[in-house]
Design a protein around this motif. Structure first.
Motif, PDB file in Angstrom:
ATOM      1  N   ARG A  11       0.833  -1.212   0.000  1.00 27.43           N
ATOM      2  CA  ARG A  11       0.000   0.000   0.000  1.00 27.43           C
ATOM      3  C   ARG A  11       0.870   1.266   0.000  1.00 27.43           C
ATOM      4  NH1 ARG A  11      -5.213  -1.483   0.851  1.00 27.43           N
ATOM      5  NH2 ARG A  11      -5.572  -3.342   2.093  1.00 27.43           N
ATOM      6  N   GLU A  12       1.922   1.259   0.785  1.00 28.03           N
ATOM      7  CA  GLU A  12       2.817   2.417   0.843  1.00 28.03           C
ATOM      8  C   GLU A  12       3.530   2.616  -0.498  1.00 28.03           C
ATOM      9  OE1 GLU A  12       4.880   5.764   2.039  1.00 28.03           O
ATOM     10  OE2 GLU A  12       3.111   4.831   2.945  1.00 28.03           O
ATOM     11  N   ALA A  13       3.973   1.528  -1.119  1.00 33.88           N
ATOM     12  CA  ALA A  13       4.624   1.627  -2.418  1.00 33.88           C
ATOM     13  C   ALA A  13       3.657   2.192  -3.462  1.00 33.88           C
ATOM     14  CB  ALA A  13       5.155   0.263  -2.852  1.00 33.88           C
ATOM     15  N   ILE A  14       2.418   1.742  -3.435  1.00 34.62           N
ATOM     16  CA  ILE A  14       1.403   2.261  -4.357  1.00 34.62           C
ATOM     17  C   ILE A  14       1.206   3.750  -4.123  1.00 34.62           C
ATOM     18  CG2 ILE A  14      -1.064   2.205  -4.928  1.00 34.62           C
ATOM     19  CD1 ILE A  14      -0.872  -0.889  -4.375  1.00 34.62           C
ATOM     20  N   SER A  15       1.148   4.133  -2.871  1.00 35.70           N
ATOM     21  CA  SER A  15       0.995   5.543  -2.538  1.00 35.70           C
ATOM     22  C   SER A  15       2.157   6.359  -3.107  1.00 35.70           C
ATOM     23  CB  SER A  15       0.908   5.706  -1.026  1.00 35.70           C
ATOM     24  OG  SER A  15       0.874   7.054  -0.667  1.00 35.70           O
ATOM     25  N   ARG A  16       3.358   5.839  -2.999  1.00 35.70           N
ATOM     26  CA  ARG A  16       4.543   6.571  -3.466  1.00 35.70           C
ATOM     27  C   ARG A  16       4.598   6.701  -4.990  1.00 35.70           C
ATOM     28  NH1 ARG A  16       9.570   5.135   0.617  1.00 35.70           N
ATOM     29  NH2 ARG A  16       8.379   5.527   2.536  1.00 35.70           N
ATOM     30  N   VAL A  17       4.059   5.715  -5.708  1.00 32.71           N
ATOM     31  CA  VAL A  17       4.061   5.836  -7.169  1.00 32.71           C
ATOM     32  C   VAL A  17       2.811   6.553  -7.674  1.00 32.71           C
ATOM     33  CG1 VAL A  17       5.594   3.882  -7.580  1.00 32.71           C
ATOM     34  CG2 VAL A  17       3.123   3.529  -7.648  1.00 32.71           C
ATOM     35  N   SER A  21      -2.832   1.963 -10.808  1.00 32.99           N
ATOM     36  CA  SER A  21      -2.501   1.944 -12.243  1.00 32.99           C
ATOM     37  C   SER A  21      -1.021   2.230 -12.456  1.00 32.99           C
ATOM     38  CB  SER A  21      -3.341   2.969 -12.997  1.00 32.99           C
ATOM     39  OG  SER A  21      -4.694   2.606 -12.963  1.00 32.99           O
ATOM     40  N   ALA A  22      -0.490   3.212 -11.736  1.00 34.48           N
ATOM     41  CA  ALA A  22       0.932   3.545 -11.859  1.00 34.48           C
ATOM     42  C   ALA A  22       1.802   2.372 -11.404  1.00 34.48           C
ATOM     43  CB  ALA A  22       1.263   4.795 -11.061  1.00 34.48           C
ATOM     44  N   MET A  23       1.394   1.690 -10.346  1.00 35.18           N
ATOM     45  CA  MET A  23       2.142   0.517  -9.889  1.00 35.18           C
ATOM     46  C   MET A  23       2.107  -0.572 -10.953  1.00 35.18           C
ATOM     47  SD  MET A  23       4.022  -1.091  -7.717  1.00 35.18           S
ATOM     48  CE  MET A  23       3.954  -0.117  -6.228  1.00 35.18           C
ATOM     49  N   ARG A  25       1.773  -0.195 -14.178  1.00 40.70           N
ATOM     50  CA  ARG A  25       2.661   0.205 -15.270  1.00 40.70           C
ATOM     51  C   ARG A  25       4.123  -0.022 -14.894  1.00 40.70           C
ATOM     52  NH1 ARG A  25      -1.172   4.269 -15.539  1.00 40.70           N
ATOM     53  NH2 ARG A  25       0.142   5.745 -14.394  1.00 40.70           N
ATOM     54  N   LEU A  26       4.468   0.298 -13.652  1.00 46.90           N
ATOM     55  CA  LEU A  26       5.847   0.127 -13.193  1.00 46.90           C
ATOM     56  C   LEU A  26       6.306  -1.316 -13.318  1.00 46.90           C
ATOM     57  CD1 LEU A  26       8.401   1.286 -11.779  1.00 46.90           C
ATOM     58  CD2 LEU A  26       7.274   0.754  -9.608  1.00 46.90           C
ATOM     59  N   VAL A  27       5.452  -2.245 -12.910  1.00 40.63           N
ATOM     60  CA  VAL A  27       5.863  -3.654 -12.878  1.00 40.63           C
ATOM     61  C   VAL A  27       5.351  -4.473 -14.062  1.00 40.63           C
ATOM     62  CG1 VAL A  27       6.144  -3.636 -10.376  1.00 40.63           C
ATOM     63  CG2 VAL A  27       3.981  -4.412 -11.345  1.00 40.63           C
ATOM     64  N   GLY A  28       4.570  -3.838 -14.939  1.00 43.12           N
ATOM     65  CA  GLY A  28       4.140  -4.538 -16.149  1.00 43.12           C
ATOM     66  C   GLY A  28       2.927  -5.431 -15.981  1.00 43.12           C
ATOM     67  N   VAL A  29       2.019  -5.037 -15.087  1.00 43.82           N
ATOM     68  CA  VAL A  29       0.769  -5.777 -14.907  1.00 43.82           C
ATOM     69  C   VAL A  29      -0.392  -4.784 -14.981  1.00 43.82           C
ATOM     70  CG1 VAL A  29       1.879  -7.547 -13.473  1.00 43.82           C
ATOM     71  CG2 VAL A  29       0.732  -5.615 -12.369  1.00 43.82           C
ATOM     72  N   THR A  30      -1.599  -5.299 -14.969  1.00 39.96           N
ATOM     73  CA  THR A  30      -2.771  -4.432 -15.005  1.00 39.96           C
ATOM     74  C   THR A  30      -3.069  -3.866 -13.623  1.00 39.96           C
ATOM     75  OG1 THR A  30      -4.307  -6.227 -14.515  1.00 39.96           O
ATOM     76  CG2 THR A  30      -3.807  -5.819 -16.862  1.00 39.96           C
ATOM     77  N   GLN A  31      -3.845  -2.788 -13.623  1.00 39.58           N
ATOM     78  CA  GLN A  31      -4.324  -2.230 -12.355  1.00 39.58           C
ATOM     79  C   GLN A  31      -5.138  -3.277 -11.615  1.00 39.58           C
ATOM     80  OE1 GLN A  31      -7.914  -1.393 -11.906  1.00 39.58           O
ATOM     81  NE2 GLN A  31      -7.434  -1.074  -9.750  1.00 39.58           N
ATOM     82  N   ALA A  32      -5.892  -4.086 -12.352  1.00 43.45           N
ATOM     83  CA  ALA A  32      -6.717  -5.129 -11.719  1.00 43.45           C
ATOM     84  C   ALA A  32      -5.848  -6.148 -10.978  1.00 43.45           C
ATOM     85  CB  ALA A  32      -7.582  -5.821 -12.763  1.00 43.45           C
ATOM     86  N   ALA A  33      -4.676  -6.449 -11.506  1.00 51.63           N
ATOM     87  CA  ALA A  33      -3.768  -7.376 -10.817  1.00 51.63           C
ATOM     88  C   ALA A  33      -3.300  -6.770  -9.499  1.00 51.63           C
ATOM     89  CB  ALA A  33      -2.581  -7.724 -11.706  1.00 51.63           C
ATOM     90  N   VAL A  34      -2.953  -5.496  -9.534  1.00 52.32           N
ATOM     91  CA  VAL A  34      -2.519  -4.812  -8.306  1.00 52.32           C
ATOM     92  C   VAL A  34      -3.665  -4.806  -7.301  1.00 52.32           C
ATOM     93  CG1 VAL A  34      -1.672  -2.640  -7.331  1.00 52.32           C
ATOM     94  CG2 VAL A  34      -0.839  -3.417  -9.570  1.00 52.32           C
TER      95      VAL A  34
END
Length: 62
Positions: A11-17, A21-23, A25-34
């Motif tokens: 959650r903190e990493a998502i907040s920082r990016v 959706s940004a997470m 994109r960063l790791v190459g998966v969909t927002q739904a996966a995150v």
């Protein structure tokens, strides 16, 4: 930084990016996966840990 649970660290990493959706994109998966990782309280998959650590500063040792 205080010790975070794997889910809280994600959650903190998502907040920082900026967003799930940004997470994704960063790791190459969909927002739904995150979203699924969060919903199911799953830790960040191991293959993404070093990239997320480098980009967010969240240590891999949580």
């Amino acid at each position: 930084m205080e010790q975070l649970s794997p889910t809280d660290a994600l959650r903190e990493a998502i907040s920082r990016v900026g967003s799930q959706s940004a997470m994704g994109r960063l790791v190459g998966v969909t927002q739904a996966a995150v979203w699924g990782w969060l919903k199911l309280n799953k830790p960040l998959p191991a293959e993404h840990v070093l990239l997320v650590e480098r980009e967010t500063g969240i240590p891999k040792e949580v």
